[in-house]
Design a protein around this motif. Structure first.
Motif, mmCIF file in Angstrom:
data_model
loop_
_atom_site.group_PDB
_atom_site.id
_atom_site.type_symbol
_atom_site.label_atom_id
_atom_site.label_comp_id
_atom_site.label_asym_id
_atom_site.label_seq_id
_atom_site.Cartn_x
_atom_site.Cartn_y
_atom_site.Cartn_z
ATOM 1 N N PRO A 142 -7.893 -1.744 -14.098
ATOM 2 C CA PRO A 142 -7.850 -1.734 -15.495
ATOM 3 C C PRO A 142 -8.783 -0.210 -16.088
ATOM 4 N N ALA A 143 -9.526 0.419 -15.119
ATOM 5 C CA ALA A 143 -10.381 1.473 -15.546
ATOM 6 C C ALA A 143 -9.576 2.806 -15.286
ATOM 7 N N GLY A 144 -8.355 2.905 -14.510
ATOM 8 C CA GLY A 144 -7.649 3.960 -14.257
ATOM 9 C C GLY A 144 -6.502 4.280 -15.001
ATOM 10 N N PRO A 145 -6.064 5.563 -15.013
ATOM 11 C CA PRO A 145 -4.680 5.658 -15.625
ATOM 12 C C PRO A 145 -3.590 4.745 -15.132
ATOM 13 N N ARG A 146 -2.577 4.625 -16.016
ATOM 14 C CA ARG A 146 -1.364 3.819 -15.863
ATOM 15 C C ARG A 146 -0.739 4.556 -14.596
ATOM 16 N N LYS A 147 -0.079 4.116 -13.603
ATOM 17 C CA LYS A 147 0.912 4.196 -12.688
ATOM 18 C C LYS A 147 1.976 3.657 -12.357
ATOM 19 N N ARG A 148 3.028 4.253 -12.476
ATOM 20 C CA ARG A 148 4.417 3.461 -12.556
ATOM 21 C C ARG A 148 4.511 3.286 -11.005
ATOM 22 N N LEU A 149 5.113 1.921 -10.739
ATOM 23 C CA LEU A 149 5.700 1.763 -9.413
ATOM 24 C C LEU A 149 7.046 1.776 -9.326
ATOM 25 N N MET A 150 7.482 1.934 -8.238
ATOM 26 C CA MET A 150 8.897 2.212 -7.946
ATOM 27 C C MET A 150 9.864 0.906 -8.508
ATOM 28 N N THR A 151 10.848 1.520 -8.872
ATOM 29 C CA THR A 151 11.884 0.365 -9.553
ATOM 30 C C THR A 151 12.893 -0.114 -7.996
ATOM 31 N N ASP B 147 0.963 -0.083 -2.318
ATOM 32 C CA ASP B 147 1.334 -0.396 -3.852
ATOM 33 C C ASP B 147 2.743 0.072 -4.259
ATOM 34 N N GLY B 148 3.272 1.074 -3.402
ATOM 35 C CA GLY B 148 4.651 1.527 -3.776
ATOM 36 C C GLY B 148 4.841 2.069 -5.188
ATOM 37 N N TYR B 149 4.016 3.285 -5.490
ATOM 38 C CA TYR B 149 3.964 4.028 -6.615
ATOM 39 C C TYR B 149 5.423 4.873 -6.580
ATOM 40 N N ALA B 150 5.838 4.921 -7.895
ATOM 41 C CA ALA B 150 6.900 5.696 -8.338
ATOM 42 C C ALA B 150 6.707 7.173 -7.574
ATOM 43 N N ASP B 151 5.499 7.802 -7.634
ATOM 44 C CA ASP B 151 5.418 9.158 -6.926
ATOM 45 C C ASP B 151 5.631 9.047 -5.281
ATOM 46 N N PHE B 152 5.883 7.947 -4.861
ATOM 47 C CA PHE B 152 6.245 8.046 -3.444
ATOM 48 C C PHE B 152 7.487 8.380 -3.262
ATOM 49 N N ALA C 244 6.156 -7.043 -4.089
ATOM 50 C CA ALA C 244 7.528 -7.488 -4.461
ATOM 51 C C ALA C 244 7.566 -7.949 -6.061
ATOM 52 N N GLY C 245 6.551 -8.696 -6.302
ATOM 53 C CA GLY C 245 6.526 -9.201 -7.717
ATOM 54 C C GLY C 245 6.319 -8.097 -8.679
ATOM 55 N N ARG C 246 5.975 -7.148 -8.544
ATOM 56 C CA ARG C 246 5.678 -6.274 -9.754
ATOM 57 C C ARG C 246 6.611 -4.808 -9.576
ATOM 58 N N ILE C 247 7.886 -4.909 -8.822
ATOM 59 C CA ILE C 247 8.398 -3.651 -8.899
ATOM 60 C C ILE C 247 9.197 -3.333 -10.184
ATOM 61 N N GLY C 248 9.095 -2.129 -10.439
ATOM 62 C CA GLY C 248 9.253 -1.458 -11.853
ATOM 63 C C GLY C 248 8.144 -1.750 -12.880
ATOM 64 N N GLY C 249 6.785 -2.407 -12.303
ATOM 65 C CA GLY C 249 5.753 -2.458 -13.163
ATOM 66 C C GLY C 249 4.883 -1.465 -13.156
ATOM 67 N N ASP C 250 3.608 -1.570 -13.263
ATOM 68 C CA ASP C 250 2.630 -0.551 -13.164
ATOM 69 C C ASP C 250 1.271 -1.202 -12.582
ATOM 70 N N ASN C 251 0.058 -0.342 -12.305
ATOM 71 C CA ASN C 251 -1.095 -0.844 -11.667
ATOM 72 C C ASN C 251 -2.139 -1.435 -12.504
ATOM 73 N N GLU C 252 -1.708 -2.547 -12.938
ATOM 74 C CA GLU C 252 -2.411 -3.155 -13.997
ATOM 75 C C GLU C 252 -3.626 -3.953 -13.609
ATOM 76 N N TRP C 253 -3.933 -4.000 -12.035
ATOM 77 C CA TRP C 253 -4.943 -4.325 -11.347
ATOM 78 C C TRP C 253 -5.983 -3.233 -11.290
#
Length: 246
Positions: free
Chosen positions: A119-128, A82-87, A108-117
């Motif tokens: 829905p029941a979990g906390p939002r996690k930022r993806l790497m920019t 997933d490429g979370y920012a915490d990586f 590749a199409g969600r860089i800088g976004g979050d884990n919207e897929w």
């Protein structure tokens, strides 16, 4: 041709599948309904356990090439979906402390976004984009997790090609490096998906479970979570050694 040779070698010689660990997020957390998060202290303990037991975590590209050269003894693939920012913040420094490397599969199409897929979990930022470039420059392998984190088998042929080819092109342009590996979102893979990823030129693919399409472009992996201390890590490693053959 490469895929055919690899499959035949594994089947005929009885060589086990490589031992590959599957992570997602490494961060301090309060709620984790999808069980995708490992606390940084636990992650550090897991890496220390590997090293104390004569194992070293490496990227998938290094692992697969070492296997082809007959030099993979003691190597374990470390993968992060997933490429979370915490990586960038938590994983890369820990890998460096323990002399390890790893592979992060970026959407590749969600860089800088979050884990919207999720829905029941906390939002996690993806790497920019800058963070993806930074981890690549730090020696981490960047692989593709597709364009939008979709179930691959649900897509039509054109959508499937886009997920494999366009995501690779975007990540190549971003990092300035080749993109050797593909990871199937949700572990959703069938023969049509494998054929598409292989035709796109990937050296390997990562799935989750063993299946009828398991092989170098659908490698099974071992889930690692926050509950995995020394005893559970030992049990999972032993299970792989006992059941890793086709």
């Amino acid at each position: 041709m490469t895929q055919t040779v690899s499959k035949r070698t594994w089947r005929d010689t009885g060589r086990p599948f490589p031992y590959v660990l599957m992570y997602h997020s490494v961060a301090v957390y309060q709620r984790d309904p999808y069980l995708v998060t490992v606390d940084p202290r636990r992650f550090d303990q897991q890496l220390r356990w590997l090293r104390d037991n004569g194992l070293r975590g490496v990227s998938m590209r290094e692992l697969m090439r070492a296997r082809r050269a007959g030099e993979a003894r003691g190597l374990v693939g470390l993968t992060f979906d997933d490429g979370y920012a915490d990586f960038a913040r938590n994983v890369v420094p820990a890998l460096q402390r323990h002399g390890c490397t790893g592979t992060v599969f970026v959407i590749a199409g969600r860089i800088g976004g979050d884990n919207e897929w999720d829905p029941a979990g906390p939002r996690k930022r993806l790497m920019t984009a800058d963070e993806v470039r930074e981890v690549a420059e730090a020696g981490v392998e960047v692989g593709s997790h597709g364009l939008l984190h979709q179930h691959m088998s649900y897509l039509d042929d054109d959508e499937l090609v886009a997920e494999a080819v366009e995501s690779r092109d975007l990540l190549r342009e971003l990092t300035g490096q080749d993109v050797a590996g593909f990871c199937y979102p949700y572990g959703d893979v069938d023969q049509r998906v494998v054929d598409t990823v292989t035709a796109a030129g990937y050296e390997y693919g990562c799935a989750i479970w063993r299946s009828e399409v398991s092989g170098p472009h659908a490698l099974p992996r071992t889930y690692i979570g926050d509950r995995d201390g020394a005893l559970r890590l030992r049990a999972k490693h032993l299970r792989h050694r006992l059941t890793g053959l086709r």
